[in-house]
Design a protein around this motif. Structure first.
Motif, mmCIF file in Angstrom:
data_model
loop_
_atom_site.group_PDB
_atom_site.id
_atom_site.type_symbol
_atom_site.label_atom_id
_atom_site.label_comp_id
_atom_site.label_asym_id
_atom_site.label_seq_id
_atom_site.Cartn_x
_atom_site.Cartn_y
_atom_site.Cartn_z
ATOM 1 N N ALA A 1 39.370 -15.457 15.167
ATOM 2 C CA ALA A 1 39.405 -14.036 15.505
ATOM 3 C C ALA A 1 40.037 -13.892 16.876
ATOM 4 O O ALA A 1 40.142 -14.858 17.625
ATOM 5 C CB ALA A 1 38.001 -13.438 15.509
ATOM 6 N N SER A 2 40.454 -12.702 17.199
ATOM 7 C CA SER A 2 41.005 -12.468 18.528
ATOM 8 C C SER A 2 40.757 -11.033 18.938
ATOM 9 O O SER A 2 40.462 -10.182 18.120
ATOM 10 C CB SER A 2 42.503 -12.757 18.557
ATOM 11 N N PHE A 3 40.852 -10.789 20.212
ATOM 12 C CA PHE A 3 40.850 -9.440 20.753
ATOM 13 C C PHE A 3 41.841 -9.430 21.895
ATOM 14 O O PHE A 3 42.152 -10.466 22.465
ATOM 15 C CB PHE A 3 39.458 -8.989 21.201
ATOM 16 N N SER A 4 42.338 -8.292 22.213
ATOM 17 C CA SER A 4 43.355 -8.184 23.249
ATOM 18 C C SER A 4 42.706 -8.239 24.623
ATOM 19 O O SER A 4 41.987 -7.337 25.016
ATOM 20 C CB SER A 4 44.114 -6.872 23.074
ATOM 21 N N TRP B 1 49.417 -3.135 26.302
ATOM 22 C CA TRP B 1 49.818 -1.733 26.378
ATOM 23 C C TRP B 1 49.176 -0.930 25.254
ATOM 24 O O TRP B 1 49.075 0.280 25.332
ATOM 25 C CB TRP B 1 51.333 -1.595 26.347
ATOM 26 N N LYS B 2 48.686 -1.603 24.220
ATOM 27 C CA LYS B 2 47.991 -0.929 23.135
ATOM 28 C C LYS B 2 46.481 -0.939 23.332
ATOM 29 O O LYS B 2 45.756 -0.365 22.556
ATOM 30 C CB LYS B 2 48.315 -1.600 21.792
ATOM 31 N N ASP B 3 45.992 -1.618 24.359
ATOM 32 C CA ASP B 3 44.565 -1.748 24.598
ATOM 33 C C ASP B 3 44.029 -0.478 25.235
ATOM 34 O O ASP B 3 44.475 -0.072 26.306
ATOM 35 C CB ASP B 3 44.315 -2.943 25.516
ATOM 36 N N LYS B 4 43.073 0.169 24.573
ATOM 37 C CA LYS B 4 42.541 1.443 25.049
ATOM 38 C C LYS B 4 41.901 1.313 26.425
ATOM 39 O O LYS B 4 42.067 2.173 27.274
ATOM 40 C CB LYS B 4 41.547 2.016 24.049
ATOM 41 N N CYS C 1 42.642 -0.683 28.903
ATOM 42 C CA CYS C 1 43.675 -0.730 29.940
ATOM 43 C C CYS C 1 44.406 0.606 30.071
ATOM 44 O O CYS C 1 44.692 1.049 31.180
ATOM 45 C CB CYS C 1 44.655 -1.861 29.656
ATOM 46 N N GLU C 2 44.674 1.236 28.953
ATOM 47 C CA GLU C 2 45.335 2.550 29.003
ATOM 48 C C GLU C 2 44.485 3.573 29.746
ATOM 49 O O GLU C 2 45.001 4.411 30.475
ATOM 50 C CB GLU C 2 45.623 3.059 27.592
ATOM 51 N N ASP C 3 43.170 3.499 29.570
ATOM 52 C CA ASP C 3 42.257 4.463 30.198
ATOM 53 C C ASP C 3 41.892 4.102 31.630
ATOM 54 O O ASP C 3 41.239 4.888 32.311
ATOM 55 C CB ASP C 3 40.969 4.585 29.376
ATOM 56 N N ASN C 4 42.271 2.915 32.086
ATOM 57 C CA ASN C 4 41.872 2.442 33.418
ATOM 58 C C ASN C 4 43.049 1.867 34.182
ATOM 59 O O ASN C 4 43.014 0.726 34.655
ATOM 60 C CB ASN C 4 40.763 1.393 33.278
ATOM 61 N N LYS C 5 44.069 2.663 34.353
ATOM 62 C CA LYS C 5 45.292 2.199 35.023
ATOM 63 C C LYS C 5 45.069 1.830 36.492
ATOM 64 O O LYS C 5 45.883 1.138 37.076
ATOM 65 C CB LYS C 5 46.390 3.251 34.877
ATOM 66 N N GLN C 6 43.950 2.248 37.051
ATOM 67 C CA GLN C 6 43.643 1.875 38.440
ATOM 68 C C GLN C 6 43.372 0.375 38.559
ATOM 69 O O GLN C 6 43.383 -0.172 39.652
ATOM 70 C CB GLN C 6 42.447 2.681 38.977
ATOM 71 N N PHE C 7 43.161 -0.307 37.426
ATOM 72 C CA PHE C 7 42.903 -1.741 37.427
ATOM 73 C C PHE C 7 44.160 -2.557 37.124
ATOM 74 O O PHE C 7 44.093 -3.770 36.961
ATOM 75 C CB PHE C 7 41.820 -2.101 36.407
ATOM 76 N N TYR C 8 45.313 -1.909 37.055
ATOM 77 C CA TYR C 8 46.556 -2.625 36.765
ATOM 78 C C TYR C 8 46.900 -3.585 37.902
ATOM 79 O O TYR C 8 46.560 -3.355 39.063
ATOM 80 C CB TYR C 8 47.719 -1.648 36.592
ATOM 81 N N SER D 1 44.043 -6.359 35.707
ATOM 82 C CA SER D 1 43.817 -7.563 36.508
ATOM 83 C C SER D 1 42.383 -8.033 36.363
ATOM 84 O O SER D 1 41.443 -7.238 36.447
ATOM 85 C CB SER D 1 44.104 -7.259 37.977
ATOM 86 N N TYR D 2 42.212 -9.346 36.178
ATOM 87 C CA TYR D 2 40.871 -9.928 36.117
ATOM 88 C C TYR D 2 40.157 -9.849 37.462
ATOM 89 O O TYR D 2 38.969 -10.161 37.541
ATOM 90 C CB TYR D 2 40.948 -11.391 35.693
ATOM 91 N N ALA D 3 40.818 -9.453 38.508
ATOM 92 C CA ALA D 3 40.201 -9.382 39.828
ATOM 93 C C ALA D 3 39.153 -8.277 39.921
ATOM 94 O O ALA D 3 38.281 -8.330 40.790
ATOM 95 C CB ALA D 3 41.268 -9.162 40.900
ATOM 96 N N TYR D 4 39.217 -7.308 39.038
ATOM 97 C CA TYR D 4 38.294 -6.172 39.074
ATOM 98 C C TYR D 4 37.071 -6.428 38.201
ATOM 99 O O TYR D 4 37.185 -6.839 37.046
ATOM 100 C CB TYR D 4 38.989 -4.895 38.600
ATOM 101 N N THR D 5 35.885 -6.156 38.757
ATOM 102 C CA THR D 5 34.631 -6.381 38.037
ATOM 103 C C THR D 5 34.578 -5.649 36.694
ATOM 104 O O THR D 5 34.163 -6.250 35.700
ATOM 105 C CB THR D 5 33.431 -5.993 38.922
ATOM 106 N N PRO D 6 34.999 -4.386 36.583
ATOM 107 C CA PRO D 6 34.952 -3.732 35.269
ATOM 108 C C PRO D 6 35.836 -4.424 34.221
ATOM 109 O O PRO D 6 35.488 -4.450 33.040
ATOM 110 C CB PRO D 6 35.452 -2.312 35.546
ATOM 111 N N VAL D 7 36.944 -5.003 34.648
ATOM 112 C CA VAL D 7 37.807 -5.740 33.719
ATOM 113 C C VAL D 7 37.097 -7.021 33.280
ATOM 114 O O VAL D 7 37.084 -7.369 32.091
ATOM 115 C CB VAL D 7 39.176 -6.063 34.360
ATOM 116 N N GLN D 8 36.480 -7.711 34.213
ATOM 117 C CA GLN D 8 35.715 -8.912 33.881
ATOM 118 C C GLN D 8 34.603 -8.586 32.889
ATOM 119 O O GLN D 8 34.405 -9.304 31.901
ATOM 120 C CB GLN D 8 35.119 -9.525 35.150
ATOM 121 N N ASP D 9 33.880 -7.487 33.143
ATOM 122 C CA ASP D 9 32.796 -7.068 32.250
ATOM 123 C C ASP D 9 33.319 -6.766 30.854
ATOM 124 O O ASP D 9 32.693 -7.121 29.852
ATOM 125 C CB ASP D 9 32.076 -5.839 32.814
ATOM 126 N N TYR D 10 34.464 -6.115 30.778
ATOM 127 C CA TYR D 10 35.083 -5.775 29.496
ATOM 128 C C TYR D 10 35.424 -7.039 28.702
ATOM 129 O O TYR D 10 35.115 -7.151 27.510
ATOM 130 C CB TYR D 10 36.337 -4.939 29.750
#
Length: 70
Positions: free
Chosen positions: A4-7, A15-18, A20-27, A40-49
């Motif tokens: 299995a996989s997830f983006s 660019w199709k990941d909701k 990331c699209e909804d959280n451009k401040q983490f680009y 970016s993996y540097a942001y805690t919310p991205v890590q949590d996701y």
């Protein structure tokens, strides 16, 4: 064995990941300050996701999970 996989935030499909699209401040940012359209993996919310998605995948009974970094 199943597969299995997830983006994750940093993929060509991100660019199709909701999330990331909804959280451009983490680009990601280049050294010149220009934006890279992936989270970016540097942001805690991205890590949590990413961790939440990994835990969901493990819950399906797969033998393991791997992360591929670019």
């Amino acid at each position: 064995m199943g597969v299995a996989s997830f983006s994750t935030p940093y993929t060509r499909l991100s660019w199709k990941d909701k999330f990331c699209e909804d959280n451009k401040q983490f680009y990601c940012k280049n050294r010149d300050g220009s934006t890279v359209s992936v989270c970016s993996y540097a942001y805690t919310p991205v890590q949590d996701y990413v961790l939440k998605n990994m835990k969901d995948v493990v819950g399906y009974g797969f033998d393991g999970v791997t992360m591929i970094f670019h």
